[in-house]
Design a protein around this motif. Structure first.
Motif, PDB file in Angstrom:
ATOM      1  N   SER A  21      -3.682 -57.464 -38.766  1.00 14.22           N
ATOM      2  CA  SER A  21      -3.844 -56.021 -38.903  1.00 14.22           C
ATOM      3  C   SER A  21      -4.832 -55.570 -37.841  1.00 14.22           C
ATOM      4  CB  SER A  21      -4.349 -55.650 -40.303  1.00 14.22           C
ATOM      5  OG  SER A  21      -5.615 -56.230 -40.529  1.00 14.22           O
ATOM      6  N   SER A  22      -4.852 -54.305 -37.608  1.00 13.09           N
ATOM      7  CA  SER A  22      -5.771 -53.722 -36.647  1.00 13.09           C
ATOM      8  C   SER A  22      -6.395 -52.499 -37.289  1.00 13.09           C
ATOM      9  CB  SER A  22      -5.019 -53.342 -35.375  1.00 13.09           C
ATOM     10  OG  SER A  22      -5.908 -52.861 -34.407  1.00 13.09           O
ATOM     11  N   LYS A  23      -7.713 -52.337 -37.102  1.00 15.41           N
ATOM     12  CA  LYS A  23      -8.429 -51.200 -37.667  1.00 15.41           C
ATOM     13  C   LYS A  23      -8.676 -50.187 -36.573  1.00 15.41           C
ATOM     14  CE  LYS A  23     -12.030 -50.509 -41.023  1.00 15.41           C
ATOM     15  NZ  LYS A  23     -13.155 -51.143 -41.714  1.00 15.41           N
ATOM     16  N   VAL A  24      -8.369 -48.933 -36.848  1.00 17.32           N
ATOM     17  CA  VAL A  24      -8.507 -47.879 -35.849  1.00 17.32           C
ATOM     18  C   VAL A  24      -9.536 -46.848 -36.299  1.00 17.32           C
ATOM     19  CG1 VAL A  24      -6.173 -48.191 -34.961  1.00 17.32           C
ATOM     20  CG2 VAL A  24      -6.574 -46.553 -36.787  1.00 17.32           C
ATOM     21  N   ALA A  25     -10.179 -46.237 -35.318  1.00 16.43           N
ATOM     22  CA  ALA A  25     -11.180 -45.208 -35.576  1.00 16.43           C
ATOM     23  C   ALA A  25     -10.509 -43.856 -35.775  1.00 16.43           C
ATOM     24  CB  ALA A  25     -12.156 -45.147 -34.403  1.00 16.43           C
ATOM     25  N   PRO A  26     -11.170 -42.955 -36.480  1.00 15.10           N
ATOM     26  CA  PRO A  26     -10.594 -41.624 -36.672  1.00 15.10           C
ATOM     27  C   PRO A  26     -10.816 -40.695 -35.477  1.00 15.10           C
ATOM     28  CG  PRO A  26     -12.664 -41.779 -37.835  1.00 15.10           C
ATOM     29  CD  PRO A  26     -12.381 -43.152 -37.277  1.00 15.10           C
ATOM     30  N   ASP A  27     -11.682 -41.091 -34.562  1.00 13.46           N
ATOM     31  CA  ASP A  27     -12.050 -40.234 -33.431  1.00 13.46           C
ATOM     32  C   ASP A  27     -11.088 -40.436 -32.264  1.00 13.46           C
ATOM     33  OD1 ASP A  27     -14.416 -39.424 -34.856  1.00 13.46           O
ATOM     34  OD2 ASP A  27     -15.236 -41.387 -34.350  1.00 13.46           O
ATOM     35  N   LEU A  28      -9.826 -40.127 -32.504  1.00 11.79           N
ATOM     36  CA  LEU A  28      -8.779 -40.364 -31.512  1.00 11.79           C
ATOM     37  C   LEU A  28      -8.083 -39.064 -31.148  1.00 11.79           C
ATOM     38  CD1 LEU A  28      -7.144 -43.474 -33.214  1.00 11.79           C
ATOM     39  CD2 LEU A  28      -8.613 -43.502 -31.188  1.00 11.79           C
ATOM     40  N   GLU A  29      -7.592 -39.028 -29.934  1.00 14.05           N
ATOM     41  CA  GLU A  29      -6.763 -37.913 -29.485  1.00 14.05           C
ATOM     42  C   GLU A  29      -5.313 -38.197 -29.895  1.00 14.05           C
ATOM     43  OE1 GLU A  29      -7.897 -35.167 -28.073  1.00 14.05           O
ATOM     44  OE2 GLU A  29      -9.934 -35.976 -28.212  1.00 14.05           O
ATOM     45  N   PRO A  30      -4.470 -37.170 -30.011  1.00 16.86           N
ATOM     46  CA  PRO A  30      -3.070 -37.400 -30.403  1.00 16.86           C
ATOM     47  C   PRO A  30      -2.342 -38.430 -29.539  1.00 16.86           C
ATOM     48  CG  PRO A  30      -3.577 -35.075 -30.535  1.00 16.86           C
ATOM     49  CD  PRO A  30      -4.790 -35.740 -29.911  1.00 16.86           C
ATOM     50  N   ALA A  31      -2.570 -38.410 -28.239  1.00 17.69           N
ATOM     51  CA  ALA A  31      -1.906 -39.386 -27.362  1.00 17.69           C
ATOM     52  C   ALA A  31      -2.362 -40.805 -27.689  1.00 17.69           C
ATOM     53  CB  ALA A  31      -2.179 -39.069 -25.898  1.00 17.69           C
ATOM     54  N   ASP A  32      -3.635 -40.966 -28.066  1.00 17.72           N
ATOM     55  CA  ASP A  32      -4.145 -42.289 -28.445  1.00 17.72           C
ATOM     56  C   ASP A  32      -3.439 -42.791 -29.698  1.00 17.72           C
ATOM     57  OD1 ASP A  32      -6.066 -42.174 -26.375  1.00 17.72           O
ATOM     58  OD2 ASP A  32      -7.534 -41.217 -27.700  1.00 17.72           O
TER      59      ASP A  32
END
Length: 161
Positions: A21-32
C-alpha cells in the motif's frame, strides 16, 4: 544453558501473497492526485491510504495554529473526506482506499465509507479517547447502516460518489 538452533530466515512469500500500500498526503494538487492514482493502478498497488498529516492549518484558531509540522485529528477531517472522494474518482473505484485523518465517531467513519473508503484507520482519536473508541464507533456505525438499509459495510462503500 539451553542449546539453540540457528537457521536461515524463512523465504519471503511469493509475489502473489505480498501486499503493498502507499500512503498519500492531503496537500496535493488535482494533477498530483491523477498521477498518483494512475501509478498505483499501473503498478498494482493493493491499496492507497488516503491521508497522512497535513501541513495546512484548516480553520485552526488556537495559539498553536502557527506551529509547523503535520497536523492530524479532527481539524483534518473535512480535507481528508475531500481527498478520499478525489482518489475514489481518480481510481474509478478500482483499488481499495483506507481513510485516515480525523475519524473519531461512527458518523465520521460512515461518511468515509460512503465517500469511498473500504476501511478506516484510527489514530489521533484513539490516543485521546482510549481503547473504548473502536467499540463505540462500531455501535454507532451499525446504527447508521441499519437506519439507511445497508446489510453490510461493503454495501455503503462509495454510495455518495
Amino acid at each position: 544453558m539451553r542449546p539453540c538452533a540457528i537457521s536461515s530466515p524463512p523465504a519471503p512469500p511469493p509475489r502473489a501473497a505480498r501486499r503493498s500500500s502507499s500512503k498519500v498526503a492531503p496537500d496535493l494538487e488535482p494533477a498530483d492526485i491523477d498521477d498518483i492514482a494512475r501509478a498505483a493502478l499501473d503498478n498494482r498497488i493493493d491499496a492507497l491510504i488516503v491521508n497522512n498529516t497535513t501541513i495546512s492549518r484548516p480553520g485552526l484558531r488556537s495559539a498553536n495554529s502557527k506551529e509547523t509540522g503535520g497536523l492530524s485529528g479532527a481539524p483534518l477531517a473535512p480535507l481528508a473526506r475531500q481527498r478520499l472522494s478525489d482518489f475514489r474518482k481518480a481510481t474509478g473505484a478500482a483499488i481499495p482506499l483506507i481513510s485516515v485523518g480525523g475519524v473519531d465517531s461512527g458518523a465520521e467513519a460512515y461518511a468515509r465509507l460512503r465517500a469511498g473508503a473500504s476501511f478506516v484507520q484510527l489514530y489521533t482519536a484513539l490516543v485521546y479517547e482510549g481503547p473504548g473508541l473502536p467499540a463505540r464507533i462500531l455501535r454507532e456505525l451499525d446504527a447508521l447502516l441499519t437506519r439507511d438499509g445497508f446489510a453490510t459495510v461493503a454495501d455503503a462503500v462509495g454510495t455518495d460518489t
